[in-house]
Design an enzyme around this catalytic site. Structure first.
Site, PDB file in Angstrom:
ATOM      1  N   ASP A  49      -2.265  -7.938  -9.466  1.00 10.44           N
ATOM      2  CA  ASP A  49      -3.160  -9.215  -9.128  1.00 10.44           C
ATOM      3  C   ASP A  49      -4.181  -8.480  -7.991  1.00 10.44           C
ATOM      4  OD1 ASP A  49      -2.422 -10.805 -10.797  1.00 10.44           O
ATOM      5  OD2 ASP A  49      -0.848 -11.771  -9.948  1.00 10.44           O
TER       6      ASP A  49
ATOM      7  N   TYR B 159      -2.109 -18.168 -12.909  1.00 14.40           N
ATOM      8  CA  TYR B 159      -1.120 -18.546 -11.753  1.00 14.40           C
ATOM      9  C   TYR B 159      -1.493 -19.018 -10.516  1.00 14.40           C
ATOM     10  CZ  TYR B 159       3.693 -18.571 -12.943  1.00 14.40           C
ATOM     11  OH  TYR B 159       4.902 -18.896 -13.175  1.00 14.40           O
TER      12      TYR B 159
ATOM     13  N   LEU C 143       6.612  -3.330  11.752  1.00 14.59           N
ATOM     14  CA  LEU C 143       7.352  -3.772  12.865  1.00 14.59           C
ATOM     15  C   LEU C 143       7.041  -2.930  14.040  1.00 14.59           C
ATOM     16  CD1 LEU C 143      10.511  -4.924  10.943  1.00 14.59           C
ATOM     17  CD2 LEU C 143       9.317  -6.382  12.805  1.00 14.59           C
TER      18      LEU C 143
ATOM     19  N   GLU D  40      -1.377   6.340   4.910  1.00 14.74           N
ATOM     20  CA  GLU D  40      -0.734   5.511   3.948  1.00 14.74           C
ATOM     21  C   GLU D  40      -0.806   4.053   4.614  1.00 14.74           C
ATOM     22  OE1 GLU D  40       3.257   7.160   4.168  1.00 14.74           O
ATOM     23  OE2 GLU D  40       2.851   8.966   3.131  1.00 14.74           O
TER      24      GLU D  40
ATOM     25  N   ASN E 181       9.266  10.780   1.155  1.00 11.85           N
ATOM     26  CA  ASN E 181       9.590  12.067   0.978  1.00 11.85           C
ATOM     27  C   ASN E 181      10.437  12.489   2.013  1.00 11.85           C
ATOM     28  OD1 ASN E 181       7.756  11.647   3.118  1.00 11.85           O
ATOM     29  ND2 ASN E 181       6.184  13.230   2.583  1.00 11.85           N
TER      30      ASN E 181
HETATM   31 CA   LIG Z   1       7.095   9.629   4.248  1.00 10.22          CA
HETATM   32 CA   LIG Z   2       5.875   0.388  13.537  1.00 10.77          CA
HETATM   33 CU   LIG Z   3       5.956 -17.000 -13.805  1.00 12.34          CU
END
Ligand SMILES: [Ca+2]
Ligand SMILES: [Ca+2]
Ligand SMILES: [Cu+2]
Ligand SMILES: [Ca+2]
Ligand SMILES: [Ca+2]
Ligand SMILES: [Cu+2]
Lengths: 682, 682
Positions: A336, A421, A480, A595, A619
């Site tokens: 989505d 949806y 976090l 990332e 990794n």
């Molecule tokens: Ca990594």
């Molecule tokens: Ca963190």
């Molecule tokens: Cu559904």
């Protein structure tokens, strides 16, 4: 204490304003040196601006600014362009800055993705669907005139199409099944049995072609073949009854007159929270909020009592993967994000989607146009009485007293409509320093035309309607930063679980006690911290800071997941890597600026060569004493049943997770709440 | 439609009234021919009435009455007597009837339990604790005068005791660890390090004795030995600071002045539900409610739109099983039913335990006295705005409209205080025919005195306080009678789950699709339908009736469990069979009048010879086309942490289950709701 953030600090995370979007568009139109056509009317062979978003500065830069008195990072936008009119058509991502008066842009595509992004990976624009619609209407349907008129009762307007995705089987394919429905209210429940496979891979629309046709269980080379089979009486016609405009059983129009008004909430002295620009303040909590046009809600710098707990909490993806014995259904694995979870978060209905008294906030998007659009009142914020005590105790032993506290909670909500949806995205802030993230699914189910052994893939829910089974798997990023004072980021991941030990009772040594004890373990590497989807998690998992609380335990936040996830796509599937985040219920990685997201909106139209493959993040790097990110998958298997008509209900269809303080404080912070109550006989 | 139950029908399930209780007591006092002493002052060697309850008639009889015009079954009471003053002391269960004017009684003990119930299995009366308290004060503590005065600063009133249970290691044992705490508000958090093992098995109080003493990690033969070791300086004294009367860190007194009032709910035209005697009526729902003095809340004849869905839904047991390195803690496996989940459901605080506008109902109990007691306002019923849509869809494709419905829910609640803990028992009735059962845990944690490797069993949460790990496992009985028209009881148990199949795409046969499909299976025998605690359940499990809905699918209700259960006690434990219901997350058995409950209140004091062992119910009988019962275990592992002080919070500490219609109707019944909303541009 909650207000120690200086006014405007949280603006470093703010979504682009409408004015900023216009400025970026003007800059791009004047500085790229190529012709740009508005995306709402661009041909595949032209160039256009696909969408804009704020370019959130790098975390290190933001923390220097927020925590260390550093300079405010320059404000920049991310602009995504589809370059169809280039020798090598491609998708280009530009960072444009500084706002409000852009003066530079840089191409970040290669840096972000390790190479150019091929043009065939581009998400399908609304105009492309319109072009396909035109192709069907003007070229495809007319080639089966008798069938269309007699079986479909086609009048040029009474059929609606729904796209499948992905579109083919290998990189470069752009071959899509379109499923036809009666064009009535709630058409998703009215399949007519016809599905058409369109090859729209050519940038020259005139080269588009039908690759295959499906009708009521049989496949045909094209509409001409279907027509001739029909004329020869060689096909099994299953004519559906014409539905009224309101859709009949798919209608949501009330059938009963309104009754006594339901219970309502009111705020005797107005709201007890504040919304200031992109920041919310509530009883010790503060956070910045925004909406990514593609991936949806994102929160930054979530603090409780002035201490940062989470740097970023953001939705990453919602996958809906179907089974069916019709081609469109069995091909459907919607990602989505590529449709636009953020920009399809529409206006909320006051008193129904959120309480009457909620605060409603507008969001601005620039996607597939050159002028910003506003989704009015598309985010809401409110305090809710959960009609439960947060904590309570009634004492009848030794002394009589009662102590307790109501469990009021601050909720931030958006609801995204993704074709059929509706996902309800909730972020809840509890009075004990706990956060809750949850998603409810509602809206229309997707359906297939019932034929043959269709019920191997769902339940019949209408005269010709097969409610098709699917999984809803949803991915979140949670950066976090537990105990994150002054840019302090290091953390460990611990798990705690119980075992039994068999011991002799220490007072007589004659009997055996099966005694529970705790097993605590520190997880050292990413591979250990990647927990497969359908295996129970350790019962306690926490992000642990190096600092102890008053009682000598490391301060931490616990992650508790509530999920009923289905089975992940087998890893030998050719597209599995594009959704490889779904392998893990929880994975903890070292945070990397490179990332930022677990997937890419370019994965939908080329899942066979994923632009971002989450599996690569795992990794086996060490995760001790690092800036860590938790990636969480929640979801459920949905086997539609009669009660999904007209809409899936939210009851029971809710999944999510908690972030709960675990020895983070020295006692429950709600002891300081002004809402506490104490009664006693004394 | 919801009101088709004739007035008074549901009274067949009604709890005893105060007047009925008095009549039964008068009858017993006059007709047993043995001396009865009031239980509040009875010695172990005397006879007393332990408690009364309604004797709910046999199901067949009730159904003849409710569904087939049969006669109203005679109203009877169950009276439980402790016969201490008999040649063979025992527990006797009598059925007394007919009410309101009792004229007969019959001893049902042997019929129910296959034999007499030995006296040593009797739950411990309050008076027995009082007698033990007197024994400690007058005989035990005085034998260590210096220790008690100098280390405990004992003044005759500043110590409180908490009992462990079970009480020994084999049938007949009644040897209990009592843990001592500072007698202040929230004393459960103030262990002083002293624990005393009392043998109170003799019916002659003068024979009671101390079997062992524990102080700060060391064991002593008795208090005399402790005193002498203390006088010789051979013990490691860890003196706790004297806490103020309000308990200091254990106090629940507010620390902050009250702030702006929180959001409140009001009902513009009053409640939309009705409470009529022991029956609740709400938007198609009706049910009878009551409280078993021991096992707590019970619901009967739960109907939606006039059709019975559940015959009986009742709490069975709450187990709290601890780990610790102190003897009281490591011995503790509370079976709360034997303490009295029902009668310890006290008055609810208006506006905090339930909304201000809730309807509050009194409950009457006769337990350990000869006169009924009233727990005022100890059940509440209210409609709650969950601040969510039940369902909604915003259409932006083809046409613009919005349809939706608020998710208001009817809640019935009681809260039981079991020593330190408070369990919030909720039963929720949703507007789509779904029911939800959930329990929240709050109140004080139990604690041990911190010493040695205590943190192997919990976390330190105070200067000398170890919050000890434990599991909360809770058991429910759900006698589903899906599609239960006119006493029709037969049902099957089906499960549905997903798998992937690898198929060639049917339109080109050149590529592989990993396609999800449904695996449906009918479970034939009890052993197959007993799902172990920590193994994921099949994703869909339903009670299936023989009748199809409009679309040809068997009408059914699905059970969906939300639980974070800990590990069940190893089956080689000598007491495991007494809690063997905990082996299974869900077990489905043939309903038997002789298997009314999954446990017995006599299991706590003799778990080594369980009076009822649930494991025996699972004897591989066939479960096809039978009257079936679902037994559900929910729970969580609780590792107390700093934030459990002063009280455990309800956030995240909630478990339960849903009963959801699954092809039971032909469409979502909420389409008929008068609360539906529809907006459109047309
Ligand atoms: Ca990594
Ligand atoms: Ca963190
Ligand atoms: Cu559904
Ligand atoms: Ca059986
Ligand atoms: Ca049944
Ligand atoms: Cu607990």
């Amino acid at each position: 204490e909650q207000e120690d953030t200086e006014d405007g600090q949280s603006l470093v995370f703010a979504d682009l304003s409408a004015e900023e979007m216009s400025q970026v568009v003007r800059y791009l139109q004047g500085h790229l040196g190529v012709p740009l056509v508005e995306a709402s009317r661009a041909k595949p062979s032209e160039n256009c601006i696909a969408w804009l978003d704020v370019q959130v500065p790098a975390k290190a830069e933001v923390l220097r600014f927020l925590d260390a008195g550093g300079a405010r990072p320059p404000r920049e936008a991310l602009a995504v362009l589809y370059f169809g009119k280039q020798p090598e058509p491609n998708i280009t991502e530009l960072v444009v800055g500084p706002l409000p008066r852009p003066a530079y842009h840089r191409d970040v595509t290669v840096h972000k993705y390790g190479g150019k992004v091929p043009y065939h990976r581009r998400p399908t624009l609304a105009v492309e669907y319109k072009q396909i619609g035109g192709f069907l209407k003007s070229q495809v349907f007319p080639s089966a005139p008798a069938f269309m008129q007699q079986v479909m009762e086609y009048d040029g307007a009474n059929l609606a199409t729904v796209t499948a995705a992905p579109r083919g089987f290998q990189s470069g394919d752009r071959v899509t099944w379109f499923v036809l429905f009666q064009n009535v209210s709630g058409f998703f429940l009215h399949p007519v049995g016809l599905e058409v496979l369109v090859d729209h891979s050519s940038l020259d629309i005139s080269e588009w072609a039908v690759s295959r046709v499906f009708y009521n269980g049989q496949y045909y080379r094209d509409m001409v073949q279907l027509e001739s089979a029909y004329m020869q009486g060689r096909i099994s016609v299953e004519k559906v009854r014409k539905a009224p405009r309101d859709g009949d059983f798919s209608s949501m129009k009330p059938r009963a007159p309104a009754a006594a008004p339901f219970p309502l909430q009111f705020e005797p002295q107005g709201p007890r929270y504040r919304v200031r620009n992109n920041q919310v303040l509530f009883q010790g909590w503060s956070f910045a909020f925004g909406m990514n046009p593609n991936t949806g809600p994102r929160l930054f710098d979530i603090r409780y009592r002035g201490e940062r707990i989470v740097y970023e909490l953001s939705l990453q993806e919602a996958l809906a993967l179907y089974g069916s014995n019709c081609p469109g259904g069995m091909s459907t694995r919607y990602l989505d994000g590529s449709f636009g979870i953020g920009r399809f978060a529409y206006e909320l209905v006051r008193g129904l989607d959120c309480p009457y008294t909620a605060t409603y906030v507008h969001r601005h998007y620039l996607a597939e146009t050159d002028t910003p659009k506003t989704n009015q009142n598309s985010l809401c914020i409110f305090e809710h009485d959960s009609a439960l005590p947060l904590r309570r105790h009634f004492s009848d032993s030794q002394s009589f007293y009662y102590g307790g506290l109501r469990r009021n909670v601050l909720v931030m909500r958006a609801i995204s409509t993704l074709i059929n949806y509706d996902y309800i995205w909730d972020f809840l802030f509890h009075p004990n320093g706990a956060m809750e993230v949850r998603v409810h699914a509602t809206g229309y189910i997707s359906s297939s035309f019932l034929h043959g052994r269709g019920t191997d893939y769902g339940n019949r829910v209408g005269p010709h309607t097969l409610g098709t089974m699917h999984i809803h798997h949803i991915h979140y990023k949670v950066d976090l930063d537990v105990d994150g004072r002054s840019g302090h980021l290091c953390a460990w991941l611990w798990f705690i679980d119980m075992e039994y030990e068999f011991v002799k009772d220490p007072w007589s040594a004659q009997n055996t006690i099966e005694r529970p004890y705790l097993r605590r373990e520190r997880l050292e590497r990413e591979d250990e911290a990647a927990f497969p989807l359908n295996v129970p998690l350790p019962r306690y998992l926490s992000f642990v800071s190096p600092n102890p609380n008053k009682w000598g335990h490391p301060r931490s936040y616990r992650i508790q997941v509530i999920s009923f996830a289905g089975k992940h796509l087998p890893t030998n599937s050719s597209m599995e890597r594009s959704v490889s985040w779904g392998r893990y219920q929880l994975a903890v990685t070292r945070r990397k600026e490179e990332e930022p997201t677990s997937t890419s909106i370019y994965n939908q139209n080329d899942p066979w060569t994923p632009t971002v493959a989450f599996a690569d993040f795992i990794n086996n790097e060490t995760i001790t004493n690092q800036d860590l990110v938790a990636w969480i998958t929640v979801g459920f298997l949905h086997v539609p049943h009669a009660e999904d008509v007209p809409n899936t209900v939210t009851v029971g269809n809710s999944v999510g997770f908690f972030l709960r303080p675990y020895n983070y404080f020295n006692e429950d912070p709600s002891v300081d709440s002004p809402d506490s109550v104490y009664l006693s006989r004394e």
